[in-house]
Design an enzyme around this catalytic site. Structure first.
Site, PDB file in Angstrom:
ATOM      1  N   HIS A   1      -2.963  -2.559  -4.367  1.00 36.33           N
ATOM      2  CA  HIS A   1      -1.975  -3.181  -4.865  1.00 36.33           C
ATOM      3  C   HIS A   1      -1.619  -3.151  -6.218  1.00 36.33           C
ATOM      4  O   HIS A   1      -0.663  -2.718  -7.024  1.00 36.33           O
ATOM      5  CB  HIS A   1      -1.954  -4.679  -4.380  1.00 36.33           C
TER       6      HIS A   1
ATOM      7  N   SER B   1      -5.385  -5.062   3.067  1.00 38.52           N
ATOM      8  CA  SER B   1      -6.000  -6.505   2.920  1.00 38.52           C
ATOM      9  C   SER B   1      -6.896  -6.733   4.072  1.00 38.52           C
ATOM     10  O   SER B   1      -7.874  -7.338   4.000  1.00 38.52           O
ATOM     11  CB  SER B   1      -4.908  -7.553   2.588  1.00 38.52           C
TER      12      SER B   1
HETATM   13  P1  ADP Z   1       3.155  -8.179   3.252  1.00 35.82           P
HETATM   14  O1  ADP Z   1       2.497  -9.169   4.064  1.00 35.82           O
HETATM   15  O2  ADP Z   1       4.518  -8.568   2.642  1.00 35.82           O
HETATM   16  O3  ADP Z   1       3.297  -6.717   3.786  1.00 35.82           O
HETATM   17  P2  ADP Z   1       0.948  -7.183   1.697  1.00 35.82           P
HETATM   18  O4  ADP Z   1       0.202  -7.914   0.595  1.00 35.82           O
HETATM   19  O5  ADP Z   1       0.189  -6.782   2.847  1.00 35.82           O
HETATM   20  O6  ADP Z   1       2.119  -7.872   1.912  1.00 35.82           O
HETATM   21  O7  ADP Z   1       1.512  -5.702   0.923  1.00 35.82           O
HETATM   22  C1  ADP Z   1       2.502  -5.761  -0.015  1.00 35.82           C
HETATM   23  C2  ADP Z   1       3.062  -4.570  -0.259  1.00 35.82           C
HETATM   24  O8  ADP Z   1       2.011  -3.656  -0.956  1.00 35.82           O
HETATM   25  C3  ADP Z   1       3.729  -3.673   1.148  1.00 35.82           C
HETATM   26  O9  ADP Z   1       4.801  -3.179   0.535  1.00 35.82           O
HETATM   27  C4  ADP Z   1       2.692  -2.835   1.412  1.00 35.82           C
HETATM   28  O10 ADP Z   1       3.096  -1.722   2.289  1.00 35.82           O
HETATM   29  C5  ADP Z   1       2.084  -2.426   0.128  1.00 35.82           C
HETATM   30  N1  ADP Z   1       0.538  -1.925   0.145  1.00 35.82           N
HETATM   31  C6  ADP Z   1      -0.339  -2.862   0.706  1.00 35.82           C
HETATM   32  N2  ADP Z   1      -1.743  -2.258   0.578  1.00 35.82           N
HETATM   33  C7  ADP Z   1      -1.442  -0.987  -0.176  1.00 35.82           C
HETATM   34  C8  ADP Z   1      -1.970   0.058  -0.626  1.00 35.82           C
HETATM   35  N3  ADP Z   1      -3.289   0.228  -0.223  1.00 35.82           N
HETATM   36  N4  ADP Z   1      -1.398   0.933  -1.207  1.00 35.82           N
HETATM   37  C9  ADP Z   1       0.066   1.092  -1.516  1.00 35.82           C
HETATM   38  N5  ADP Z   1       0.658   0.036  -1.035  1.00 35.82           N
HETATM   39  C10 ADP Z   1      -0.052  -1.079  -0.414  1.00 35.82           C
END
Ligand code: ADP
Length: 158
Positions: free
Chosen positions: A20, A131
């Site tokens: 993130h 996550s």
């Molecule tokens: P959601 O529940 O809305 O998917 P997340 O917190 O899991 O929320 O993810 C938010 C955004 O960040 C999403 O677009 C997800 O694909 C992206 N994301 C999560 N982990 C990573 C990572 N390791 N690298 C790049 N983008 C990520």
């Protein structure tokens, strides 16, 4: 375009990871202001409260000047309309993210035709990182220090 362009990066961030942070850093170089919008997702059972996730993100981005962290509930399209910002940031790790993200982007555009979703790819070191994987590793007693910001690792160690 004469107003300050803000881009909104929404997510549940349960917990925030280095993936993130990588996306936030990249986005902060592209847009004058990034609003990280922490969502209360009714479908997902969160490990960390909304307040805690906001607190952890605020600590994690404290050295990036043009980033602010807020929480919101409700429809993202309505929130964007309210703050007069129509750019969404999302991260794409692998092909497996594509279908869900594609659907979300088109649905948000259907709800408000002004919304554009910008996809950013993280450093390849973070393409495997999520996550849920962090939570799983921590639950099994594995080391997560290299996967998350320090304040998040501290939270797990408590
Ligand atoms: P959601 O529940 O809305 O998917 P997340 O917190 O899991 O929320 O993810 C938010 C955004 O960040 C999403 O677009 C997800 O694909 C992206 N994301 C999560 N982990 C990573 C990572 N390791 N690298 C790049 N983008 C990520």
């Amino acid at each position: 375009m004469n107003k300050k362009v803000s881009a909104v990066y929404p997510g549940s961030f349960d917990p925030p990871t280095n993936g993130h942070l990588d996306i936030i850093t990249r986005a902060s170089r592209l847009f004058p202001e990034i609003i990280v919008a922490v969502t209360e997702n009714s479908v997902k059972n969160h490990m960390f409260s909304l307040e805690k996730r906001v607190e952890l993100l605020k600590k994690s981005v404290s050295d990036i000047k043009n980033v602010k962290v807020i929480s919101f509930s409700g429809l993202l399209a309505d929130y964007l309309e309210k703050i007069d910002s129509f750019i969404l940031i999302r991260g794409l790790r692998a092909l497996s993210d594509f279908e869900y993200e594609f659907q979300m982007a088109l649905m948000n555009r259907k709800l408000n035709k002004n919304i554009e979703t910008v996809f950013l790819m993280p450093d390849q070191d973070y393409t495997f990182l999520s996550s849920s994987m962090v939570k799983e590793i921590a639950a099994l007693g594995g080391k997560i220090e290299e996967l998350v910001p320090e304040c998040v690792a501290d939270e797990f160690n408590k």
